[in-house]
Design an enzyme around this catalytic site. Structure first.
Site, PDB file in Angstrom:
ATOM      1  N   HIS A  64      44.378  43.046  25.967  1.00 51.05           N
ATOM      2  CA  HIS A  64      45.037  42.713  24.712  1.00 51.05           C
ATOM      3  C   HIS A  64      44.202  43.248  23.543  1.00 51.05           C
ATOM      4  O   HIS A  64      43.070  43.690  23.729  1.00 51.05           O
ATOM      5  CB  HIS A  64      45.210  41.183  24.578  1.00 51.05           C
ATOM      6  CG  HIS A  64      43.918  40.439  24.529  1.00 51.05           C
ATOM      7  ND1 HIS A  64      43.388  39.770  25.606  1.00 51.05           N
ATOM      8  CD2 HIS A  64      43.030  40.281  23.516  1.00 51.05           C
ATOM      9  CE1 HIS A  64      42.234  39.231  25.267  1.00 51.05           C
ATOM     10  NE2 HIS A  64      41.996  39.515  24.008  1.00 51.05           N
TER      11      HIS A  64
HETATM   12  C1  T46 Z   1      38.894  38.361  24.078  1.00 49.78           C
HETATM   13  C2  T46 Z   1      38.187  38.445  25.374  1.00 49.78           C
HETATM   14  C3  T46 Z   1      36.841  39.099  25.246  1.00 49.78           C
HETATM   15  C4  T46 Z   1      41.489  28.895  24.635  1.00 49.78           C
HETATM   16  O1  T46 Z   1      42.157  27.854  24.753  1.00 49.78           O
HETATM   17  N1  T46 Z   1      40.578  28.993  23.627  1.00 49.78           N
HETATM   18  C5  T46 Z   1      39.829  30.114  23.446  1.00 49.78           C
HETATM   19  O2  T46 Z   1      39.011  30.165  22.503  1.00 49.78           O
HETATM   20  C6  T46 Z   1      40.007  31.215  24.349  1.00 49.78           C
HETATM   21  C7  T46 Z   1      39.192  32.498  24.174  1.00 49.78           C
HETATM   22  C8  T46 Z   1      40.907  31.093  25.366  1.00 49.78           C
HETATM   23  N2  T46 Z   1      41.640  29.941  25.503  1.00 49.78           N
HETATM   24  C9  T46 Z   1      42.562  29.809  26.639  1.00 49.78           C
HETATM   25  C10 T46 Z   1      43.771  30.736  26.614  1.00 49.78           C
HETATM   26  C11 T46 Z   1      44.035  30.974  28.081  1.00 49.78           C
HETATM   27  O3  T46 Z   1      44.839  29.936  28.598  1.00 49.78           O
HETATM   28  O4  T46 Z   1      41.829  30.153  27.818  1.00 49.78           O
HETATM   29  C12 T46 Z   1      42.656  30.858  28.726  1.00 49.78           C
HETATM   30  C13 T46 Z   1      42.042  32.220  29.069  1.00 49.78           C
HETATM   31  O5  T46 Z   1      42.097  33.065  27.913  1.00 49.78           O
HETATM   32  P1  T46 Z   1      42.439  34.625  27.987  1.00 49.78           P
HETATM   33  O6  T46 Z   1      43.391  34.870  29.085  1.00 49.78           O
HETATM   34  O7  T46 Z   1      42.829  35.097  26.626  1.00 49.78           O
HETATM   35  O8  T46 Z   1      40.988  35.198  28.410  1.00 49.78           O
HETATM   36  P2  T46 Z   1      40.481  36.713  28.436  1.00 49.78           P
HETATM   37  O9  T46 Z   1      39.205  36.709  29.172  1.00 49.78           O
HETATM   38  O10 T46 Z   1      41.550  37.628  28.925  1.00 49.78           O
HETATM   39  O11 T46 Z   1      40.216  37.081  26.887  1.00 49.78           O
HETATM   40  C14 T46 Z   1      39.207  36.401  26.158  1.00 49.78           C
HETATM   41  C15 T46 Z   1      39.695  36.068  24.741  1.00 49.78           C
HETATM   42  O12 T46 Z   1      40.922  35.324  24.811  1.00 49.78           O
HETATM   43  C16 T46 Z   1      39.923  37.305  23.915  1.00 49.78           C
HETATM   44  O13 T46 Z   1      40.071  36.963  22.546  1.00 49.78           O
HETATM   45  O14 T46 Z   1      38.776  39.235  23.246  1.00 49.78           O
HETATM   46  O15 T46 Z   1      38.046  37.202  26.061  1.00 49.78           O
END
Ligand code: T46
Length: 147
Positions: A64
Site C-alpha cells: 500500500h
Molecule cells: C506501513 C507498514 C510499514 C492498527 O490498528 N493500528 C496501527 O497503527 C497499524 C499500523 C495497524 N493496525 C491494524 C490494521 C490491521 O488490521 O493492524 C492490522 C495490520 O495492519 P496492516 O495490514 O496495515 O500491516 P502492514 O504490515 O501491511 O503495514 C503496516 C502499516 O499499516 C503501514 O502504515 O507503512 O506497516
C-alpha cells in the site's frame, strides 16, 4: 557525455526515493543506546510508534501507499527488504541496522518481505492510525501519483 548526464539524473532520482537517517549509538562499556526524538533525529512530530515482529517466512506485508503519512522504518533486530515505488521508479533496500532508519514519504508504495526470523521492524509515524489514509489498490495509487 549523454550517458553521464543520464546516470547523474538517475542517481538523483534514486537517491530521492530512499532517504536514510543515521542514529548515532550512545554507547559505553555496558552496550549501546539509540534515542529517537521528534523534530530532531526524526524529521516530524511523532504521533505513533508500532513494531512488527514474528513475521512468518515467505510473507509480504505493506502493499500500500499513504496519502499523507510519513514514516521512519528500522530493524531493531534482524533484517527485512523494503520495496519502494513512487509510481515511476521501483527500488529495493535492506533494513538491517538499529542505527540506520529509512524515511518513507507519503505517496510511496511499499512492500516488506524476506523478514528474518528475529526481525523486529520498528516504525515511527507522523500521524495516528487512519485507514482512510491508505491506498491499497496499486492502479489507484498510479492514478493518484500521475494526476
Ligand atoms: C506501513 C507498514 C510499514 C492498527 O490498528 N493500528 C496501527 O497503527 C497499524 C499500523 C495497524 N493496525 C491494524 C490494521 C490491521 O488490521 O493492524 C492490522 C495490520 O495492519 P496492516 O495490514 O496495515 O500491516 P502492514 O504490515 O501491511 O503495514 C503496516 C502499516 O499499516 C503501514 O502504515 O507503512 O506497516
Amino acid at each position: 557525455m549523454l550517458m553521464d548526464s543520464i546516470l547523474l539524473i538517475w542517481c538523483v532520482i534514486m537517491g530521492n526515493l530512499s532517504k536514510w537517517l543515521d542514529f548515532p549509538p550512545l554507547g559505553d562499556y555496558r552496550g549501546s543506546l539509540v534515542a529517537l526524538e521528534g523534530n530532531e533525529t526524526i524529521p516530524f512530530d511523532i504521533k505513533r510508534v508500532y513494531y512488527i515482529f514474528g513475521t512468518k517466512q515467505g510473507v509480504t506485508r505493506g502493499l500500500h501507499a499513504h496519502l499523507s503519512l510519513k514514516q521512519v522504518m528500522l530493524c531493531v533486530t534482524g533484517s527485512c527488504k523494503v520495496l519502494l515505488d513512487d509510481g515511476a521508479i521501483r527500488k529495493s533496500v535492506t533494513l538491517d541496522s538499529p542505527t540506520k532508519g529509512l524515511l518513507v514519504d507519503s505517496l510511496v508504495w511499499r512492500e516488506m518481505s524476506q523478514f528474518s526470523s528475529d526481525c523486529v521492524l520498528l516504525v515511527i509515524a507522523s500521524e495516528h492510525y487512519d485507514e482512510s489514509d491508505y491506498i491499497r489498490d496499486y492502479d489507484k495509487f498510479k492514478m493518484i501519483v500521475r494526476s
